[in-house]
Design a protein around this motif. Structure first.
Motif, PDB file in Angstrom:
ATOM      1  N   LEU A   5     -52.797  76.638  61.281  1.00  0.00           N
ATOM      2  CA  LEU A   5     -54.056  76.677  60.539  1.00  0.00           C
ATOM      3  C   LEU A   5     -55.216  76.246  61.440  1.00  0.00           C
ATOM      4  O   LEU A   5     -56.276  76.880  61.459  1.00  0.00           O
ATOM      5  CB  LEU A   5     -53.971  75.777  59.306  1.00  0.00           C
ATOM      6  CG  LEU A   5     -55.172  75.763  58.369  1.00  0.00           C
ATOM      7  CD1 LEU A   5     -55.490  77.162  57.850  1.00  0.00           C
ATOM      8  CD2 LEU A   5     -54.917  74.801  57.219  1.00  0.00           C
ATOM      9  N   LYS A   8     -56.061  79.056  63.822  1.00  0.00           N
ATOM     10  CA  LYS A   8     -56.834  80.122  63.171  1.00  0.00           C
ATOM     11  C   LYS A   8     -58.298  79.717  63.023  1.00  0.00           C
ATOM     12  O   LYS A   8     -59.194  80.518  63.263  1.00  0.00           O
ATOM     13  CB  LYS A   8     -56.231  80.474  61.814  1.00  0.00           C
ATOM     14  CG  LYS A   8     -54.915  81.210  61.914  1.00  0.00           C
ATOM     15  CD  LYS A   8     -54.408  81.636  60.569  1.00  0.00           C
ATOM     16  CE  LYS A   8     -53.093  82.358  60.662  1.00  0.00           C
ATOM     17  NZ  LYS A   8     -53.087  83.539  61.490  1.00  0.00           N
ATOM     18  N   LYS A  46     -55.712  80.507  48.436  1.00  0.00           N
ATOM     19  CA  LYS A  46     -56.344  81.835  48.488  1.00  0.00           C
ATOM     20  C   LYS A  46     -57.750  81.756  49.061  1.00  0.00           C
ATOM     21  O   LYS A  46     -58.162  82.617  49.834  1.00  0.00           O
ATOM     22  CB  LYS A  46     -56.373  82.467  47.090  1.00  0.00           C
ATOM     23  CG  LYS A  46     -55.007  82.936  46.634  1.00  0.00           C
ATOM     24  CD  LYS A  46     -55.068  83.551  45.242  1.00  0.00           C
ATOM     25  CE  LYS A  46     -53.711  84.072  44.814  1.00  0.00           C
ATOM     26  NZ  LYS A  46     -53.755  84.714  43.499  1.00  0.00           N
ATOM     27  N   ALA A  49     -57.495  80.979  52.843  1.00  0.00           N
ATOM     28  CA  ALA A  49     -56.968  82.163  53.512  1.00  0.00           C
ATOM     29  C   ALA A  49     -58.027  83.266  53.602  1.00  0.00           C
ATOM     30  O   ALA A  49     -58.132  83.954  54.631  1.00  0.00           O
ATOM     31  CB  ALA A  49     -55.738  82.683  52.775  1.00  0.00           C
ATOM     32  N   PHE A  54     -56.285  85.360  56.563  1.00  0.00           N
ATOM     33  CA  PHE A  54     -54.832  85.451  56.676  1.00  0.00           C
ATOM     34  C   PHE A  54     -54.239  85.498  55.279  1.00  0.00           C
ATOM     35  O   PHE A  54     -54.930  85.265  54.288  1.00  0.00           O
ATOM     36  CB  PHE A  54     -54.241  84.293  57.513  1.00  0.00           C
ATOM     37  CG  PHE A  54     -54.395  82.927  56.901  1.00  0.00           C
ATOM     38  CD1 PHE A  54     -53.430  82.415  56.043  1.00  0.00           C
ATOM     39  CD2 PHE A  54     -55.492  82.130  57.203  1.00  0.00           C
ATOM     40  CE1 PHE A  54     -53.564  81.152  55.489  1.00  0.00           C
ATOM     41  CE2 PHE A  54     -55.629  80.862  56.663  1.00  0.00           C
ATOM     42  CZ  PHE A  54     -54.663  80.371  55.799  1.00  0.00           C
ATOM     43  N   ASP A  55     -52.962  85.811  55.189  1.00  0.00           N
ATOM     44  CA  ASP A  55     -52.268  85.915  53.904  1.00  0.00           C
ATOM     45  C   ASP A  55     -52.033  84.509  53.339  1.00  0.00           C
ATOM     46  O   ASP A  55     -51.386  83.679  53.986  1.00  0.00           O
ATOM     47  CB  ASP A  55     -50.942  86.644  54.103  1.00  0.00           C
ATOM     48  CG  ASP A  55     -50.177  86.870  52.815  1.00  0.00           C
ATOM     49  OD1 ASP A  55     -50.683  86.513  51.727  1.00  0.00           O
ATOM     50  OD2 ASP A  55     -49.062  87.401  52.890  1.00  0.00           O
ATOM     51  N   TRP A  56     -52.533  84.240  52.151  1.00  0.00           N
ATOM     52  CA  TRP A  56     -52.465  82.913  51.545  1.00  0.00           C
ATOM     53  C   TRP A  56     -51.047  82.402  51.367  1.00  0.00           C
ATOM     54  O   TRP A  56     -50.817  81.198  51.338  1.00  0.00           O
ATOM     55  CB  TRP A  56     -53.204  82.877  50.209  1.00  0.00           C
ATOM     56  CG  TRP A  56     -52.579  83.728  49.136  1.00  0.00           C
ATOM     57  CD1 TRP A  56     -52.818  85.044  48.893  1.00  0.00           C
ATOM     58  CD2 TRP A  56     -51.606  83.316  48.178  1.00  0.00           C
ATOM     59  NE1 TRP A  56     -52.064  85.479  47.841  1.00  0.00           N
ATOM     60  CE2 TRP A  56     -51.301  84.437  47.385  1.00  0.00           C
ATOM     61  CE3 TRP A  56     -50.959  82.113  47.913  1.00  0.00           C
ATOM     62  CZ2 TRP A  56     -50.385  84.399  46.349  1.00  0.00           C
ATOM     63  CZ3 TRP A  56     -50.042  82.075  46.874  1.00  0.00           C
ATOM     64  CH2 TRP A  56     -49.769  83.200  46.104  1.00  0.00           C
TER      65      TRP A  56
END
Length: 76
Positions: A5, A8, A46, A49, A54-56
């Protein structure tokens, strides 16, 4: 620590405060999420993300979430 995380966030040149603001949460809560001391609700997952693209569901995958619970034993 959710290193993935943090990576990202840094890759997008955002501060913890910026991610928190864009996600509608406090900076301190975001810091806890990134450090792995708190797990976000689905709604918050969500939002974060979406902010970081990115995908939650990544928050809830074993290889990402089990590390924060390393002291918890599995129930058989």
């Amino acid at each position: 620590m959710r290193t993935w995380l943090k990576q990202k966030r840094i890759a997008q040149k955002l501060t913890q405060a910026a991610v928190a603001k864009k996600s509608g949460i406090s900076r301190s809560f975001y810091t806890h999420i990134e450090n792995g001391t708190k797990t976000p609700s689905v709604l918050v997952a969500k939002k974060v993300a979406k902010t970081l693209h990115f995908d939650w569901t990544l928050f809830f995958e074993n290889e990402c979430s089990l590390k924060e619970h390393s002291g918890v034993k599995e129930v058989s």
